[in-house]
Enzyme design. Structure first.
Site, PDB file in Angstrom:
ATOM      1  N   GLY B  48       0.899  -1.164   0.000  1.00 35.86           N
ATOM      2  CA  GLY B  48       0.000   0.000   0.000  1.00 35.86           C
ATOM      3  C   GLY B  48       0.921   1.194   0.000  1.00 35.86           C
ATOM      4  CD  GLU B  49       1.936   5.251  -1.664  1.00 35.87           C
ATOM      5  OE1 GLU B  49       2.141   4.755  -2.779  1.00 35.87           O
ATOM      6  OE2 GLU B  49       2.839   5.820  -1.008  1.00 35.87           O
ATOM      7  CB  SER B  50       5.226   2.677   3.499  1.00 32.53           C
ATOM      8  OG  SER B  50       5.966   3.771   3.017  1.00 32.53           O
ATOM      9  CB  CYS B  80       5.745  -3.713  -1.167  1.00 33.94           C
ATOM     10  SG  CYS B  80       6.269  -2.244  -2.063  1.00 33.94           S
ATOM     11  NE  ARG B 106       8.871   5.556   1.784  1.00 28.90           N
ATOM     12  CZ  ARG B 106       8.076   6.621   1.868  1.00 28.90           C
ATOM     13  NH1 ARG B 106       8.075   7.359   2.937  1.00 28.90           N
ATOM     14  NH2 ARG B 106       7.309   6.942   0.862  1.00 28.90           N
ATOM     15  CB  ILE B 135       4.942  -1.706  -7.469  1.00 23.26           C
ATOM     16  CG1 ILE B 135       4.514  -2.718  -8.533  1.00 23.26           C
ATOM     17  CG2 ILE B 135       4.238  -0.378  -7.689  1.00 23.26           C
ATOM     18  CD1 ILE B 135       3.073  -3.039  -8.524  1.00 23.26           C
ATOM     19  NE  ARG B 136       6.586   5.577  -5.904  1.00 24.43           N
ATOM     20  CZ  ARG B 136       5.906   6.519  -5.270  1.00 24.43           C
ATOM     21  NH1 ARG B 136       4.593   6.514  -5.268  1.00 24.43           N
ATOM     22  NH2 ARG B 136       6.530   7.478  -4.639  1.00 24.43           N
ATOM     23  CG  HIS B 171       3.579  -6.067  -4.432  1.00 25.66           C
ATOM     24  ND1 HIS B 171       2.817  -5.551  -3.411  1.00 25.66           N
ATOM     25  CD2 HIS B 171       4.331  -5.036  -4.882  1.00 25.66           C
ATOM     26  CE1 HIS B 171       3.090  -4.278  -3.237  1.00 25.66           C
ATOM     27  NE2 HIS B 171       4.017  -3.922  -4.120  1.00 25.66           N
ATOM     28  CD  GLU B 173       0.764  -8.511  -2.589  1.00 24.26           C
ATOM     29  OE1 GLU B 173       1.773  -9.244  -2.435  1.00 24.26           O
ATOM     30  OE2 GLU B 173       0.806  -7.271  -2.522  1.00 24.26           O
TER      31      GLU B 173
END
Lengths: 302, 212
Positions: B48-50, B80, B106, B135-136, B171, B173
């Site tokens: 998600g967005e950490s 992630c 990060r 992803i990033r 990820h 998932e």
């Protein structure tokens, strides 16, 4: 991958990765902010991303005139202020504004009907960009056309800057109904359905396979309260955009936090109740039914 | 009895993890409140967005309950953003849950333009190569003495585990393979009877029943 054959310049994995990036925004609230201070308030309240723009939709309505891409300096200030993703809006069809925003390294570009359209026939060819795009849609056809052009994320349009959730509900229900109908059709009924709804064939087949849009779909346009946000989530959207609803209200900090709470706990009425208490004035708003057809923004985009 | 795996359900790729766990026959728990942590054998912190996830953990007062459950035996897997949340050290940032002796950097692979997929063999996890999606993604720049490196990507560590934790920069998932979820379930001491190795990547909206 599934968009391979339509993508001219963008390698298919780039598109897939952009759609997957948007997938990670699910369950989040994206807030419109007009300066660094508001961006910090949004981040502190638990926003998943911010949308940087010079005027929130309610002010664009009030002040009129041509609404354009924001001043890059203002976007840079916001990028410096927060570590969550920063999105910015380009006018429909204005691919140079999009090029500028890509050069600015914004995290997402919203090709938005809230700004004055630059092209009344064509949208931006988003497949030419490496930055992910989000686009508005009122129904499956519109969403599918935007996805075909390269959008990695869809948001239902609603009616921005009104504080009236009725159009957001209409568009989300229409989208879901269109998807259910498409999935229920016999194979030979798919072509005429696609023709009537302007849905590219390959996207239609993908929707039938997945039984949903192939990219995330957020709700937008008129969400003003925690209950509005939870309503959209219960209707099946993946997350929520709140535009004028927060910083046009009496207590933005409190309301931002409350809407984040209501989205995270969208299926828990007790939590929504808690989140709804003592928020002060909501944005004043305009009832959609009292508006003239030409004042509505959702009709922009083709 | 500790016989369930939970997925922190505040924001991010929650449904994808739930789908993988369900395919393995493990009725997963959505963790939104402290009481949802009761008797969990393991907890997955999703991507998600950490920054956002860290804020939400604070806002919903889950930090102390997660740390408590962890110290009383609950295993944790961070994917992630989740890996960032469990790291003891984060470059240029205050750590969040600080549960695993790793240092993360990060977005160290660069901005979204540098996101990528890799196909790699991770012998501990699966006998056949897996698709790993970055992803990033963060990089694991240092591991403590009790941490094993499970995978490196172009020389940087992207998967690691200790007795209590699993951290992946990528990820699992987002691929159809259930190998990583099977591995984590075993780590949690659960018996996985299902032989399902692939799940369709269809469901991802979080439509759930309205709680009473």
């Amino acid at each position: 991958m599934w968009l391979e054959k339509n993508n001219k310049t963008m390698e298919n994995s780039r598109y897939t990765l952009n759609a997957q990036l948007a997938q990670m925004l699910k369950g989040g609230v994206i807030m419109d902010v007009t300066n660094a201070e508001q961006a910090k308030i949004a981040e502190e309240a638990g926003a998943v991303a911010v949308m940087a723009l010079e005027r929130v939709p309610a002010d664009i309505r009030l002040e009129g005139g041509v609404a354009r891409m924001s001043d890059p300096e203002m976007i840079i200030e916001i990028q410096k202020a927060v570590s969550i993703p920063v999105m910015a809006k380009a006018r429909i069809g204005h691919f140079v504004e999009a090029q500028v925003l890509e050069a600015l390294k914004v995290d997402y570009i919203d090709e938005s009907e809230v700004l004055t359209p630059a092209d009344e026939e064509n949208h931006i060819d988003k497949s030419k960009f490496s930055v992910p795009f989000v686009c508005g849609a009122r129904n499956l056809g519109e969403a599918a056309r935007r996805i075909s052009e390269g959008a990695a994320m869809i948001r239902t349009k609603g009616e921005a800057g009104t504080g009236d959730v009725v159009e957001a509900v209409r568009h989300m229900r229409t989208m879901n109904r269109d998807i259910r109908v498409l999935c229920a059709l016999d194979e030979e009924e798919v072509v005429p359905f696609c023709k009537n709804n302007g849905i590219p064939q390959d996207i239609a087949q993908k929707v039938r396979e997945l039984k949903r849009l192939p990219v995330v779909n957020f709700a937008a346009g008129g969400i003003a309260t925690p209950a509005d946000a939870a309503l959209m989530m219960q209707l099946g959207c993946d997350g929520v955009f709140v535009g004028s609803g927060i910083f046009k209200s009496g207590d933005p900090k409190k309301r931002a936090r409350a809407i984040v709470k209501a989205v995270a706990h969208f299926n828990d009425p007790e939590m929504i109740l808690e989140a709804s208490k003592g928020l002060g004035e909501a944005m004043v708003g305009i009832g959609i039914s009292t508006m003239k057809e030409e004042d509505k923004l959702a009709g922009r985009g083709w | 009895m500790r016989d369930k795996i939970g997925v922190l359900d505040l924001q991010g790729g929650v449904q994808e993890h739930l789908t993988h766990l369900e395919a393995l026959g493990l009725e997963p728990v959505r963790v939104k409140k402290a009481t949802d942590l009761d008797n969990l054998a393991g907890l997955i912190l999703p991507g998600g967005e950490s920054t956002c996830l860290a804020r939400l953990i604070t806002i919903f007062e889950l930090r102390t309950p997660i740390i408590h459950a962890f110290s009383s035996g609950m295993k944790i897997w961070g994917t992630c953003a989740g890996a960032i949340l469990i790291a003891k050290t984060i470059k240029n940032e205050t750590p969040h849950l600080a549960l695993m002796d790793i240092t993360v950097d990060r977005n160290a692979f660069g901005p979204q333009v540098n996101s990528f997929q890799e196909t790699a063999l991770l012998p501990e996890i699966a006998p056949t190569p897996l698709t790993l999606t970055f992803i990033r993604a963060p990089q694991i720049t240092h591991t403590g003495t009790h941490v094993n490196v499970l995978h490196t990507t172009n020389g940087t560590i992207t998967a690691a585990e200790s007795a209590e934790c699993l951290a992946t920069s990528f990820h699992p998932e987002l691929s159809g393979s259930t190998a990583f979820h099977r591995y984590f379930a075993k780590k949690c001491g659960l018996v996985v009877s299902s032989s399902v190795s692939e799940v369709p990547l269809t469901a991802w909206t979080q439509k759930t029943k309205i709680s009473k």
